[in-house]
Motif scaffolding. Structure first.
Motif, PDB file in Angstrom:
ATOM      1  N   GLY A  49     -37.718   1.362  11.100  1.00  0.00           N
ATOM      2  CA  GLY A  49     -36.913   0.445  10.317  1.00  0.00           C
ATOM      3  C   GLY A  49     -37.239  -0.977  10.719  1.00  0.00           C
ATOM      4  O   GLY A  49     -36.820  -1.886  10.272  1.00  0.00           O
ATOM      5  N   TYR A  50     -38.306  -0.941  11.651  1.00  0.00           N
ATOM      6  CA  TYR A  50     -38.776  -2.194  12.214  1.00  0.00           C
ATOM      7  C   TYR A  50     -39.532  -3.130  11.262  1.00  0.00           C
ATOM      8  O   TYR A  50     -39.310  -4.568  11.236  1.00  0.00           O
ATOM      9  N   TYR A  51     -40.161  -2.276  10.403  1.00  0.00           N
ATOM     10  CA  TYR A  51     -41.189  -2.936   9.415  1.00  0.00           C
ATOM     11  C   TYR A  51     -40.499  -3.691   8.277  1.00  0.00           C
ATOM     12  O   TYR A  51     -39.378  -3.325   7.581  1.00  0.00           O
ATOM     13  N   GLY A  52     -40.908  -4.583   7.860  1.00  0.00           N
ATOM     14  CA  GLY A  52     -40.628  -5.425   6.738  1.00  0.00           C
ATOM     15  C   GLY A  52     -41.128  -4.774   5.573  1.00  0.00           C
ATOM     16  O   GLY A  52     -41.979  -3.574   5.761  1.00  0.00           O
TER      17      GLY A  52
END
Lengths: 116, 114
Positions: free
Chosen positions: B99-102
Protein backbone atom coordinates in the motif's frame (compact mmCIF):
# COMPACT_ATOMS: atom_id res chain seq x y z
CA UNK A 1 -14.67 8.80 5.09
CA UNK A 2 -11.30 10.30 4.49
CA UNK A 3 -11.00 13.73 2.90
CA UNK A 4 -8.11 15.76 1.56
CA UNK A 5 -8.22 19.55 1.49
CA UNK A 6 -5.98 21.92 -0.41
CA UNK A 7 -7.00 25.41 0.61
CA UNK A 8 -4.92 27.29 -1.97
CA UNK A 9 -6.41 27.02 -5.49
CA UNK A 10 -3.51 29.04 -6.95
CA UNK A 11 -0.13 30.27 -5.84
CA UNK A 12 2.71 32.19 -7.43
CA UNK A 13 6.40 32.26 -6.60
CA UNK A 14 9.40 34.03 -8.03
CA UNK A 15 11.91 31.83 -9.79
CA UNK A 16 14.67 30.61 -7.41
CA UNK A 17 12.50 31.33 -4.35
CA UNK A 18 10.90 28.83 -1.98
CA UNK A 19 7.19 28.07 -1.88
CA UNK A 20 5.06 25.92 0.39
CA UNK A 21 1.82 24.27 -0.69
CA UNK A 22 -0.63 23.34 2.03
CA UNK A 23 -2.60 20.15 2.49
CA UNK A 24 -4.72 18.89 5.34
CA UNK A 25 -6.55 15.60 5.60
CA UNK A 26 -9.09 13.96 7.78
CA UNK A 27 -8.89 10.34 8.86
CA UNK A 28 -9.51 8.19 11.89
CA UNK A 29 -6.81 5.72 10.88
CA UNK A 30 -3.29 5.63 12.22
CA UNK A 31 -1.53 3.91 9.34
CA UNK A 32 -1.64 5.47 5.91
CA UNK A 33 0.40 7.02 3.12
CA UNK A 34 0.47 10.53 1.77
CA UNK A 35 1.55 11.69 -1.67
CA UNK A 36 2.14 14.79 -3.71
CA UNK A 37 1.56 14.55 -7.44
CA UNK A 38 2.53 17.08 -10.08
CA UNK A 39 0.51 17.63 -13.26
CA UNK A 40 2.29 19.87 -15.79
CA UNK A 41 0.54 21.24 -18.88
CA UNK A 42 1.29 17.95 -20.63
CA UNK A 43 -1.43 16.46 -18.39
CA UNK A 44 0.80 13.62 -17.21
CA UNK A 45 0.49 12.84 -13.49
CA UNK A 46 3.91 12.54 -11.88
CA UNK A 47 4.59 11.30 -8.36
CA UNK A 48 6.73 13.92 -6.61
CA UNK A 49 7.10 12.59 -3.08
CA UNK A 50 5.51 10.18 -0.62
CA UNK A 51 5.38 9.82 3.13
CA UNK A 52 4.55 6.88 5.37
CA UNK A 53 2.51 7.94 8.36
CA UNK A 54 4.44 5.77 10.81
CA UNK A 55 7.69 7.50 9.91
CA UNK A 56 8.36 10.69 11.85
CA UNK A 57 11.11 11.79 9.51
CA UNK A 58 9.93 14.09 6.75
CA UNK A 59 10.46 12.81 3.21
CA UNK A 60 12.83 14.67 0.88
CA UNK A 61 13.43 14.36 -2.87
CA UNK A 62 16.03 16.81 -4.14
CA UNK A 63 14.38 20.27 -4.05
CA UNK A 64 11.09 18.88 -2.77
CA UNK A 65 10.43 18.21 0.88
CA UNK A 66 7.40 17.78 3.09
CA UNK A 67 6.40 18.94 6.53
CA UNK A 68 4.36 16.09 7.94
CA UNK A 69 2.48 16.90 11.13
CA UNK A 70 0.52 13.78 12.02
CA UNK A 71 -1.29 15.16 15.03
CA UNK A 72 -2.41 18.20 13.08
CA UNK A 73 -3.17 16.06 10.00
CA UNK A 74 -1.12 18.39 7.87
CA UNK A 75 1.13 17.51 4.93
CA UNK A 76 2.66 20.52 3.21
CA UNK A 77 5.04 20.47 0.25
CA UNK A 78 8.03 22.78 0.12
CA UNK A 79 9.71 23.49 -3.19
CA UNK A 80 13.12 25.10 -2.86
CA UNK A 81 14.92 27.04 -5.59
CA UNK A 82 11.77 27.12 -7.75
CA UNK A 83 12.31 26.56 -11.44
CA UNK A 84 10.14 27.36 -14.44
CA UNK A 85 9.59 23.64 -14.94
CA UNK A 86 7.90 23.46 -11.54
CA UNK A 87 4.89 25.31 -12.91
CA UNK A 88 2.05 22.80 -12.69
CA UNK A 89 -1.02 21.69 -10.81
CA UNK A 90 -0.08 19.92 -7.59
CA UNK A 91 -2.33 17.35 -5.95
CA UNK A 92 -2.10 16.09 -2.41
CA UNK A 93 -3.34 12.52 -1.96
CA UNK A 94 -4.07 10.02 0.81
CA UNK A 95 -4.12 6.24 0.82
CA UNK A 96 -5.06 4.05 3.75
CA UNK A 97 -2.77 1.16 4.65
CA UNK A 98 -5.63 -1.00 5.88
CA UNK A 99 -6.12 -3.37 3.01
CA UNK A 100 -5.69 -4.11 -0.64
CA UNK A 101 -8.72 -2.24 -1.93
CA UNK A 102 -7.91 1.06 -0.38
CA UNK A 103 -8.19 3.86 -2.85
CA UNK A 104 -6.11 6.98 -3.26
CA UNK A 105 -8.12 10.09 -2.42
CA UNK A 106 -7.06 13.35 -4.02
CA UNK A 107 -7.41 16.96 -3.04
CA UNK A 108 -8.71 19.46 -5.57
CA UNK A 109 -5.27 20.74 -6.43
CA UNK A 110 -3.16 23.89 -6.25
CA UNK A 111 -2.01 25.56 -9.43
CA UNK A 112 1.52 26.85 -9.03
CA UNK A 113 2.81 29.69 -11.23
CA UNK A 114 6.53 30.43 -11.45
CA UNK A 115 7.35 34.07 -12.17
CA UNK A 116 10.58 34.65 -14.12
CA UNK B 1 8.50 1.27 -22.17
CA UNK B 2 6.75 -0.11 -19.13
CA UNK B 3 3.78 1.83 -17.90
CA UNK B 4 0.09 2.50 -18.34
CA UNK B 5 -1.19 2.96 -21.87
CA UNK B 6 -4.45 4.75 -22.51
CA UNK B 7 -6.22 5.07 -25.81
CA UNK B 8 -7.49 7.21 -27.38
CA UNK B 9 -5.90 10.49 -26.26
CA UNK B 10 -8.78 12.58 -27.59
CA UNK B 11 -12.37 11.72 -28.46
CA UNK B 12 -15.51 13.61 -29.44
CA UNK B 13 -18.83 11.84 -29.01
CA UNK B 14 -22.39 12.75 -29.73
CA UNK B 15 -24.94 12.52 -26.94
CA UNK B 16 -26.24 8.99 -26.68
CA UNK B 17 -23.27 7.30 -28.33
CA UNK B 18 -21.33 4.61 -26.52
CA UNK B 19 -17.61 4.01 -26.49
CA UNK B 20 -14.83 2.25 -24.63
CA UNK B 21 -11.72 3.87 -23.23
CA UNK B 22 -8.87 1.40 -23.24
CA UNK B 23 -6.29 0.98 -20.48
CA UNK B 24 -3.44 -1.50 -20.35
CA UNK B 25 -0.49 -1.90 -18.01
CA UNK B 26 2.53 -4.17 -18.23
CA UNK B 27 3.82 -3.91 -14.67
CA UNK B 28 1.77 -6.79 -13.25
CA UNK B 29 -0.08 -4.38 -10.99
CA UNK B 30 -3.01 -5.87 -9.14
CA UNK B 31 -4.80 -2.60 -8.61
CA UNK B 32 -6.26 -0.54 -11.46
CA UNK B 33 -8.64 2.38 -11.40
CA UNK B 34 -10.33 5.04 -13.46
CA UNK B 35 -10.57 8.69 -12.45
CA UNK B 36 -12.15 11.67 -14.06
CA UNK B 37 -10.66 15.14 -13.71
CA UNK B 38 -12.84 18.22 -13.92
CA UNK B 39 -11.80 21.84 -13.28
CA UNK B 40 -11.91 22.66 -9.56
CA UNK B 41 -12.90 19.10 -8.64
CA UNK B 42 -9.59 17.29 -8.50
CA UNK B 43 -9.62 13.62 -9.46
CA UNK B 44 -12.71 11.62 -8.64
CA UNK B 45 -12.75 7.83 -8.64
CA UNK B 46 -15.15 6.17 -11.07
CA UNK B 47 -14.41 2.43 -10.73
CA UNK B 48 -11.56 0.34 -9.49
CA UNK B 49 -10.35 -3.23 -9.50
CA UNK B 50 -8.12 -5.16 -7.09
CA UNK B 51 -7.52 -8.03 -9.48
CA UNK B 52 -8.84 -9.94 -12.47
CA UNK B 53 -12.54 -10.62 -12.11
CA UNK B 54 -13.02 -8.13 -9.27
CA UNK B 55 -14.38 -4.61 -9.72
CA UNK B 56 -16.08 -2.09 -7.50
CA UNK B 57 -17.63 1.34 -7.69
CA UNK B 58 -15.94 4.55 -6.74
CA UNK B 59 -17.34 7.98 -6.02
CA UNK B 60 -18.95 8.72 -9.42
CA UNK B 61 -19.83 5.39 -11.12
CA UNK B 62 -23.13 6.28 -12.80
CA UNK B 63 -23.07 6.06 -16.58
CA UNK B 64 -19.88 3.96 -16.65
CA UNK B 65 -19.19 0.27 -16.76
CA UNK B 66 -15.98 -1.71 -16.27
CA UNK B 67 -14.72 -5.26 -16.39
CA UNK B 68 -11.36 -6.86 -15.59
CA UNK B 69 -10.89 -10.11 -17.48
CA UNK B 70 -7.07 -9.97 -17.33
CA UNK B 71 -4.50 -8.44 -15.01
CA UNK B 72 -3.27 -6.16 -17.80
CA UNK B 73 -6.48 -4.58 -19.12
CA UNK B 74 -9.15 -2.45 -17.51
CA UNK B 75 -11.48 -0.85 -20.09
CA UNK B 76 -14.01 1.84 -19.19
CA UNK B 77 -17.29 1.84 -21.09
CA UNK B 78 -19.57 4.80 -21.49
CA UNK B 79 -23.00 3.34 -22.04
CA UNK B 80 -24.85 6.39 -23.41
CA UNK B 81 -22.68 9.49 -23.45
CA UNK B 82 -24.00 12.69 -21.90
CA UNK B 83 -22.52 16.23 -21.93
CA UNK B 84 -21.90 15.86 -18.17
CA UNK B 85 -19.34 13.19 -19.03
CA UNK B 86 -17.15 15.70 -20.81
CA UNK B 87 -13.92 15.40 -18.84
CA UNK B 88 -10.35 14.18 -18.81
CA UNK B 89 -10.15 10.50 -17.87
CA UNK B 90 -7.15 8.88 -16.26
CA UNK B 91 -6.38 5.24 -15.79
CA UNK B 92 -3.99 4.39 -12.97
CA UNK B 93 -2.45 1.25 -11.57
CA UNK B 94 -0.40 0.19 -8.58
CA UNK B 95 0.72 -2.71 -6.46
CA UNK B 96 -1.95 -3.26 -3.88
CA UNK B 97 0.39 -4.33 -1.12
CA UNK B 98 1.89 -3.10 1.08
CA UNK B 99 0.00 0.00 0.00
CA UNK B 100 3.04 2.20 0.09
CA UNK B 101 3.05 2.71 -3.60
CA UNK B 102 1.42 5.56 -5.33
CA UNK B 103 -0.19 5.19 -8.68
CA UNK B 104 1.33 5.01 -12.13
CA UNK B 105 -0.93 7.03 -14.39
CA UNK B 106 -1.73 6.85 -18.06
CA UNK B 107 -1.48 10.02 -20.12
CA UNK B 108 -5.21 10.67 -20.03
CA UNK B 109 -8.09 10.84 -22.49
CA UNK B 110 -9.81 14.14 -23.16
CA UNK B 111 -13.43 13.33 -23.93
CA UNK B 112 -15.92 15.86 -25.26
CA UNK B 113 -19.61 14.99 -25.53
CA UNK B 114 -21.61 17.29 -27.76
Amino acid sequence: AQTVTQSQPEMSVQEAETVTLSCTYDTSESDYYLFWYKQPPSRQMILVIRQEAYKQQNATENRFSVNFQKAAKSFSLKISDSQLGDAAMYFCAYRSARGRDDKIIFGKGTRLHILP
Amino acid sequence: NAGVTQTPKFQVLKTGQSMTLQCAQDMNHEYMSWYRQDPGMGLRLIHYSVGAGITDQGEVPNGYNVSRSTTEDFPLRLLSAAPSQTSVYFCASSYSKPGYYGYTFGSGTRLTVV
